[in-house]
Motif scaffolding. Structure first.
Motif, PDB file in Angstrom:
ATOM      1  N   PRO A   1      -5.511  -3.261  -3.318  1.00 29.66           N
ATOM      2  CA  PRO A   1      -4.777  -3.997  -2.345  1.00 29.66           C
ATOM      3  C   PRO A   1      -5.639  -5.167  -1.536  1.00 29.66           C
ATOM      4  O   PRO A   1      -4.948  -5.725  -0.633  1.00 29.66           O
ATOM      5  CB  PRO A   1      -4.456  -2.809  -1.216  1.00 29.66           C
ATOM      6  CG  PRO A   1      -5.824  -1.927  -1.034  1.00 29.66           C
ATOM      7  CD  PRO A   1      -6.249  -2.154  -2.915  1.00 29.66           C
ATOM      8  N   ASN A   2      -6.837  -5.172  -1.926  1.00 31.46           N
ATOM      9  CA  ASN A   2      -7.655  -6.239  -1.093  1.00 31.46           C
ATOM     10  C   ASN A   2      -8.279  -7.393  -1.840  1.00 31.46           C
ATOM     11  O   ASN A   2      -9.289  -7.669  -1.588  1.00 31.46           O
ATOM     12  CB  ASN A   2      -8.793  -5.538  -0.281  1.00 31.46           C
ATOM     13  CG  ASN A   2      -8.133  -4.551   0.709  1.00 31.46           C
ATOM     14  OD1 ASN A   2      -7.439  -4.992   1.350  1.00 31.46           O
ATOM     15  ND2 ASN A   2      -8.721  -3.334   0.809  1.00 31.46           N
ATOM     16  N   SER A   3      -7.350  -8.043  -2.646  1.00 29.95           N
ATOM     17  CA  SER A   3      -7.479  -9.210  -3.285  1.00 29.95           C
ATOM     18  C   SER A   3      -8.204 -10.291  -2.212  1.00 29.95           C
ATOM     19  O   SER A   3      -7.582 -10.335  -0.889  1.00 29.95           O
ATOM     20  CB  SER A   3      -6.606  -9.606  -4.322  1.00 29.95           C
ATOM     21  OG  SER A   3      -7.151 -10.811  -4.736  1.00 29.95           O
ATOM     22  N   GLY A   4      -8.936 -11.097  -2.696  1.00 28.36           N
ATOM     23  CA  GLY A   4      -9.559 -12.193  -1.662  1.00 28.36           C
ATOM     24  C   GLY A   4     -10.868 -12.842  -2.132  1.00 28.36           C
ATOM     25  O   GLY A   4     -11.136 -12.677  -3.467  1.00 28.36           O
TER      26      GLY A   4
ATOM     27  N   SER B   1      -8.319 -12.446   3.044  1.00 23.35           N
ATOM     28  CA  SER B   1      -7.801 -11.400   2.274  1.00 23.35           C
ATOM     29  C   SER B   1      -6.235 -11.301   2.861  1.00 23.35           C
ATOM     30  O   SER B   1      -6.009 -12.080   3.635  1.00 23.35           O
ATOM     31  CB  SER B   1      -8.402 -10.142   2.512  1.00 23.35           C
ATOM     32  OG  SER B   1      -8.399  -9.667   3.813  1.00 23.35           O
ATOM     33  N   ASN B   2      -5.539 -10.297   2.161  1.00 22.77           N
ATOM     34  CA  ASN B   2      -3.966  -9.864   2.590  1.00 22.77           C
ATOM     35  C   ASN B   2      -4.138  -8.977   3.723  1.00 22.77           C
ATOM     36  O   ASN B   2      -2.953  -8.607   4.239  1.00 22.77           O
ATOM     37  CB  ASN B   2      -3.335  -9.471   1.366  1.00 22.77           C
ATOM     38  CG  ASN B   2      -3.588  -8.048   0.915  1.00 22.77           C
ATOM     39  OD1 ASN B   2      -4.685  -7.372   1.594  1.00 22.77           O
ATOM     40  ND2 ASN B   2      -2.847  -7.478   0.086  1.00 22.77           N
ATOM     41  N   GLY B   3      -5.148  -8.671   4.259  1.00 26.69           N
ATOM     42  CA  GLY B   3      -5.425  -7.633   5.385  1.00 26.69           C
ATOM     43  C   GLY B   3      -4.681  -6.281   4.863  1.00 26.69           C
ATOM     44  O   GLY B   3      -4.325  -5.539   5.858  1.00 26.69           O
ATOM     45  N   GLY B   4      -4.420  -6.054   4.159  1.00 29.06           N
ATOM     46  CA  GLY B   4      -3.788  -4.530   3.574  1.00 29.06           C
ATOM     47  C   GLY B   4      -2.310  -4.498   3.568  1.00 29.06           C
ATOM     48  O   GLY B   4      -1.635  -3.773   3.583  1.00 29.06           O
ATOM     49  N   SER B   5      -1.934  -5.837   3.957  1.00 30.94           N
ATOM     50  CA  SER B   5      -0.361  -5.928   4.005  1.00 30.94           C
ATOM     51  C   SER B   5       0.107  -5.826   2.734  1.00 30.94           C
ATOM     52  O   SER B   5      -0.441  -6.008   1.600  1.00 30.94           O
ATOM     53  CB  SER B   5      -0.005  -7.345   4.676  1.00 30.94           C
ATOM     54  OG  SER B   5      -0.213  -8.590   3.864  1.00 30.94           O
ATOM     55  N   ALA B   6       1.522  -5.988   2.486  1.00 27.78           N
ATOM     56  CA  ALA B   6       2.185  -6.073   1.330  1.00 27.78           C
ATOM     57  C   ALA B   6       2.423  -7.448   0.578  1.00 27.78           C
ATOM     58  O   ALA B   6       2.703  -7.497  -0.600  1.00 27.78           O
ATOM     59  CB  ALA B   6       3.793  -5.755   1.593  1.00 27.78           C
ATOM     60  N   ALA B   7       1.734  -8.182   1.093  1.00 34.29           N
ATOM     61  CA  ALA B   7       1.409  -9.602   0.443  1.00 34.29           C
ATOM     62  C   ALA B   7       0.780  -9.393  -0.826  1.00 34.29           C
ATOM     63  O   ALA B   7      -0.165  -8.455  -1.124  1.00 34.29           O
ATOM     64  CB  ALA B   7       0.930 -10.540   1.212  1.00 34.29           C
ATOM     65  N   GLN B   8       1.110 -10.312  -1.550  1.00 40.36           N
ATOM     66  CA  GLN B   8       0.102 -10.477  -2.989  1.00 40.36           C
ATOM     67  C   GLN B   8      -0.438 -11.862  -2.969  1.00 40.36           C
ATOM     68  O   GLN B   8       0.378 -12.787  -3.587  1.00 40.36           O
ATOM     69  CB  GLN B   8       0.936 -10.120  -4.221  1.00 40.36           C
ATOM     70  CG  GLN B   8       1.429  -8.603  -4.129  1.00 40.36           C
ATOM     71  CD  GLN B   8       2.286  -8.314  -5.578  1.00 40.36           C
ATOM     72  OE1 GLN B   8       2.628  -9.208  -6.381  1.00 40.36           O
ATOM     73  NE2 GLN B   8       2.906  -7.358  -5.354  1.00 40.36           N
ATOM     74  N   LEU B   9      -1.565 -12.168  -2.578  1.00 36.12           N
ATOM     75  CA  LEU B   9      -1.884 -13.476  -2.343  1.00 36.12           C
ATOM     76  C   LEU B   9      -2.768 -13.682  -3.549  1.00 36.12           C
ATOM     77  O   LEU B   9      -3.643 -13.147  -3.842  1.00 36.12           O
ATOM     78  CB  LEU B   9      -3.176 -13.417  -1.151  1.00 36.12           C
ATOM     79  CG  LEU B   9      -2.402 -13.010   0.235  1.00 36.12           C
ATOM     80  CD1 LEU B   9      -3.010 -13.326   1.335  1.00 36.12           C
ATOM     81  CD2 LEU B   9      -1.120 -13.894   0.445  1.00 36.12           C
TER      82      LEU B   9
END
Length: 150
Positions: A43-46, A109-117
């Motif tokens: 969940p923590n791409s970045g 990062s996406n901050g653990g949200s449902a976003a897929q950055l």
């Protein structure tokens, strides 16, 4: 005739002095790509960028998932959140590398949200910038957590 020989030496000395000053202050850069649309990277791409002096970092990101956030995390744990809609993109630049060290490294990062950055992060400065991806096929989340915990 003696006077005409001095001018070329003065011009040459000026070129050498100006040239050395330019080389000594040359900026360098680095970049990292990240892809949060790949399930292996969730969940923590970045990415993380750091340097040993002042630098400018640039982020360009698109959201391939649900509404979420782009989160910037600093070395001291401070965060800044930018909301990002599904299908939207976002780009920004900020300064980093202050003397106090609170921002000697910066993580996106996406901050653990449902976003897929998915996107890129780069750094430019004189302090040997280094950027790493938090993707599974690179440094991974653990590699990024070692520099700036998410």
């Amino acid at each position: 005739m003696r006077k005409s020989g001095v001018l070329p030496w003065l011009i040459l000395a000026s070129i050498v002095l100006l040239g050395l000053g330019t080389d000594a202050s040359a900026d360098t850069s680095d970049f990292a790509l990240f892809d949060g649309s790949n399930p292996a990277n969730q969940p923590n791409s970045g990415a993380v960028c750091s340097a040993n002096s002042a630098f400018t970092y640039h982020v360009a990101v698109a959201n391939w998932g649900a509404d979420g956030e782009v989160r910037i995390t600093y070395t001291d744990g401070d965060i800044v959140r930018f909301p990002i809609k599904a299908g939207a993109s976002f780009a920004f630049s900020q300064a980093g590398g202050s003397k106090g060290g609170a921002d000697k490294a910066v993580r996106v990062s996406n901050g653990g949200s449902a976003a897929q950055l998915a996107g890129s992060m780069s750094a430019l400065g004189q302090g040997k910038p280094l950027c790493i991806s938090c993707d599974a096929d690179s440094s991974g989340d653990a590699g990024c957590d070692a520099i700036v915990p998410n």
